[in-house]
Motif scaffolding. Structure first.
Motif, PDB file in Angstrom:
ATOM      1  N   ARG A   1      44.508  32.149  36.113  1.00  0.00           N
ATOM      2  CA  ARG A   1      45.404  33.177  35.583  1.00  0.00           C
ATOM      3  C   ARG A   1      44.718  33.929  34.462  1.00  0.00           C
ATOM      4  N   VAL A   2      44.804  35.250  34.500  1.00  0.00           N
ATOM      5  CA  VAL A   2      44.339  36.128  33.430  1.00  0.00           C
ATOM      6  C   VAL A   2      45.430  37.170  33.222  1.00  0.00           C
ATOM      7  N   ALA A   3      46.091  37.117  32.056  1.00  0.00           N
ATOM      8  CA  ALA A   3      47.238  37.981  31.790  1.00  0.00           C
ATOM      9  C   ALA A   3      48.265  37.787  32.907  1.00  0.00           C
ATOM     10  N   ASP A   4      48.686  38.868  33.609  1.00  0.00           N
ATOM     11  CA  ASP A   4      49.662  38.721  34.685  1.00  0.00           C
ATOM     12  C   ASP A   4      49.011  38.686  36.061  1.00  0.00           C
ATOM     13  N   LEU A   5      47.700  38.451  36.077  1.00  0.00           N
ATOM     14  CA  LEU A   5      46.953  38.334  37.329  1.00  0.00           C
ATOM     15  C   LEU A   5      46.812  36.851  37.671  1.00  0.00           C
ATOM     16  N   GLU A   6      47.268  36.455  38.860  1.00  0.00           N
ATOM     17  CA  GLU A   6      47.267  35.053  39.265  1.00  0.00           C
ATOM     18  C   GLU A   6      46.537  34.870  40.589  1.00  0.00           C
ATOM     19  N   MET A   7      45.776  33.790  40.676  1.00  0.00           N
ATOM     20  CA  MET A   7      45.076  33.455  41.914  1.00  0.00           C
ATOM     21  C   MET A   7      45.406  32.015  42.293  1.00  0.00           C
TER      22      MET A   7
ATOM     23  N   VAL B   1      46.480  36.226  45.876  1.00  0.00           N
ATOM     24  CA  VAL B   1      46.360  36.837  44.555  1.00  0.00           C
ATOM     25  C   VAL B   1      47.593  37.698  44.302  1.00  0.00           C
ATOM     26  N   LYS B   2      48.120  37.599  43.083  1.00  0.00           N
ATOM     27  CA  LYS B   2      49.258  38.422  42.694  1.00  0.00           C
ATOM     28  C   LYS B   2      49.001  39.002  41.307  1.00  0.00           C
ATOM     29  N   ARG B   3      49.516  40.206  41.099  1.00  0.00           N
ATOM     30  CA  ARG B   3      49.541  40.761  39.753  1.00  0.00           C
ATOM     31  C   ARG B   3      50.948  41.255  39.474  1.00  0.00           C
ATOM     32  N   GLY B   4      51.517  40.773  38.378  1.00  0.00           N
ATOM     33  CA  GLY B   4      52.890  41.113  38.047  1.00  0.00           C
ATOM     34  C   GLY B   4      53.858  40.684  39.126  1.00  0.00           C
ATOM     35  N   GLY B   5      53.516  39.610  39.842  1.00  0.00           N
ATOM     36  CA  GLY B   5      54.378  39.098  40.896  1.00  0.00           C
ATOM     37  C   GLY B   5      54.202  39.781  42.231  1.00  0.00           C
TER      38      GLY B   5
ATOM     39  N   GLN C   1      39.863  41.452  50.560  1.00  0.00           N
ATOM     40  CA  GLN C   1      38.905  41.002  51.565  1.00  0.00           C
ATOM     41  C   GLN C   1      38.204  39.733  51.044  1.00  0.00           C
ATOM     42  N   PRO C   2      37.635  38.910  51.948  1.00  0.00           N
ATOM     43  CA  PRO C   2      37.004  37.650  51.513  1.00  0.00           C
ATOM     44  C   PRO C   2      35.992  37.821  50.381  1.00  0.00           C
ATOM     45  N   ARG C   3      35.132  38.848  50.463  1.00  0.00           N
ATOM     46  CA  ARG C   3      34.141  39.034  49.409  1.00  0.00           C
ATOM     47  C   ARG C   3      34.798  39.468  48.107  1.00  0.00           C
ATOM     48  N   GLU C   4      35.857  40.262  48.195  1.00  0.00           N
ATOM     49  CA  GLU C   4      36.589  40.678  46.999  1.00  0.00           C
ATOM     50  C   GLU C   4      37.261  39.476  46.347  1.00  0.00           C
ATOM     51  N   PHE C   5      37.791  38.588  47.169  1.00  0.00           N
ATOM     52  CA  PHE C   5      38.418  37.371  46.649  1.00  0.00           C
ATOM     53  C   PHE C   5      37.392  36.528  45.904  1.00  0.00           C
ATOM     54  N   ARG C   6      36.235  36.365  46.516  1.00  0.00           N
ATOM     55  CA  ARG C   6      35.169  35.555  45.896  1.00  0.00           C
ATOM     56  C   ARG C   6      34.697  36.185  44.589  1.00  0.00           C
ATOM     57  N   LEU C   7      34.571  37.509  44.578  1.00  0.00           N
ATOM     58  CA  LEU C   7      34.174  38.221  43.369  1.00  0.00           C
ATOM     59  C   LEU C   7      35.211  38.039  42.272  1.00  0.00           C
ATOM     60  N   LEU C   8      36.479  38.207  42.623  1.00  0.00           N
ATOM     61  CA  LEU C   8      37.538  38.057  41.625  1.00  0.00           C
ATOM     62  C   LEU C   8      37.620  36.626  41.114  1.00  0.00           C
ATOM     63  N   GLU C   9      37.446  35.654  42.007  1.00  0.00           N
ATOM     64  CA  GLU C   9      37.478  34.253  41.572  1.00  0.00           C
ATOM     65  C   GLU C   9      36.403  33.995  40.516  1.00  0.00           C
ATOM     66  N   TYR C  10      35.191  34.499  40.759  1.00  0.00           N
ATOM     67  CA  TYR C  10      34.108  34.282  39.798  1.00  0.00           C
ATOM     68  C   TYR C  10      34.435  34.947  38.462  1.00  0.00           C
ATOM     69  N   LEU C  11      34.955  36.164  38.517  1.00  0.00           N
ATOM     70  CA  LEU C  11      35.304  36.874  37.286  1.00  0.00           C
ATOM     71  C   LEU C  11      36.422  36.154  36.532  1.00  0.00           C
ATOM     72  N   MET C  12      37.392  35.620  37.255  1.00  0.00           N
ATOM     73  CA  MET C  12      38.494  34.913  36.598  1.00  0.00           C
ATOM     74  C   MET C  12      38.029  33.595  35.984  1.00  0.00           C
TER      75      MET C  12
ATOM     76  N   ASP D   1      47.811  51.535  38.748  1.00  0.00           N
ATOM     77  CA  ASP D   1      49.275  51.565  38.635  1.00  0.00           C
ATOM     78  C   ASP D   1      49.869  50.175  38.444  1.00  0.00           C
ATOM     79  N   ARG D   2      49.108  49.268  37.827  1.00  0.00           N
ATOM     80  CA  ARG D   2      49.604  47.899  37.664  1.00  0.00           C
ATOM     81  C   ARG D   2      49.595  47.438  36.207  1.00  0.00           C
ATOM     82  N   GLY D   3      49.567  48.371  35.283  1.00  0.00           N
ATOM     83  CA  GLY D   3      49.596  47.986  33.883  1.00  0.00           C
ATOM     84  C   GLY D   3      48.247  48.159  33.224  1.00  0.00           C
ATOM     85  N   PRO D   4      48.063  47.574  32.040  1.00  0.00           N
ATOM     86  CA  PRO D   4      46.790  47.709  31.312  1.00  0.00           C
ATOM     87  C   PRO D   4      45.624  47.241  32.171  1.00  0.00           C
ATOM     88  N   PRO D   5      44.506  47.981  32.190  1.00  0.00           N
ATOM     89  CA  PRO D   5      43.351  47.572  33.006  1.00  0.00           C
ATOM     90  C   PRO D   5      42.785  46.230  32.568  1.00  0.00           C
TER      91      PRO D   5
END
Length: 226
Positions: free
Chosen positions: A130-136, A143-147, A153-164, A206-210
């Motif tokens: 979890r980072v702010a309202d971003l949940e994995m 993945v959810k943001r603000g619910g 895509q699989p590579r995007e998921f892997r990229l986001l997981e590493y960043l989180m 369109d999902r809140g603060p970047p």
């Protein structure tokens, strides 16, 4: 954090030691493998930054000696030998991570922090990030943001997981290439830029603060600060 730096090149040793001290960490320096082994076995450190090729005692031999005697201190190995085979040899000898020269200090610092987090977390396995309202959810691969659910895509998921997993830290392009694409070289393409751009559109637009920021000249940062 108290660090033992074993490096025989004066310019690199001064560069790393200065950066660590400016970041508020304690540093002891040894210019030979023999001196490094003595300090490592007689003092207590949170991490070792160890050059592979050293006078007196080779870095690999120093590392094997430490591991054989039961020392579990995290070790980040430095080397101008960047080929995959050389990296594998270093890791199999007991190194926890491997950084090829030349390198940016911000990457060295990020890798050290990662080693310490790994050691502190022990065997516990995270299933949610979890980072702010971003949940994995790692088990459901969702993945959810603000619910609201995000379609990644699989590579995007892997990229986001590493960043989180490295939230609020600068992550370099080299780190992403190795962790997300399994590249141990720079393919000289814009593959990272393309995927980061797509990911930013999905989690920030369109999902809140970047949350996904580009840190000019350094890399990327996922978090509430830029």
């Amino acid at each position: 954090m108290r660090v033992l730096l074993v490096e025989d090149e004066p310019l690199i040793a001064d560069f790393v030691a200065k950066g660590l001290r400016e970041a508020g960490h304690g540093v002891d320096h040894a210019a030979t493998g023999t001196d490094g082994l003595h300090l490592a076995t007689h003092e207590t450190y949170d991490a070792l930054v160890l050059d592979r090729m050293l006078p007196g005692l080779d870095g690999l031999e120093l590392l094997r000696t430490l591991r054989a005697s039961g020392h579990r201190t995290p070790v980040l190995m430095l080397s101008s030998l960047g080929e995959v085979e050389q990296r594998v040899t270093g890791l199999r000898s007991g190194a926890d991570d491997y950084l090829a020269k030349p390198f940016a200090f911000v990457e060295l610092m990020a890798r050290l922090e990662g080693l310490l987090r790994r050691q502190a977390s022990g065997p516990e396995t995270l299933t949610r990030l979890r980072v702010a309202d971003l949940e994995m959810d790692l088990l459901k691969r969702s993945v959810k943001r603000g619910g609201q659910s995000l379609d990644l895509q699989p590579r995007e998921f892997r990229l986001l997981e590493y960043l989180m997993r490295h939230a609020e830290q600068v992550v370099t392009r080299t780190m992403l290439l190795e962790a997300v694409w399994d590249y141990h070289f720079d393919p000289q393409t814009n593959v990272i830029d393309v995927h980061v751009s797509r990911l930013r559109q999905k989690i920030d637009r369109d999902r809140g603060p970047p949350l996904l920021h580009t840190v000019r000249g350094a890399g990327y940062l996922l978090g509430t600060r830029a």
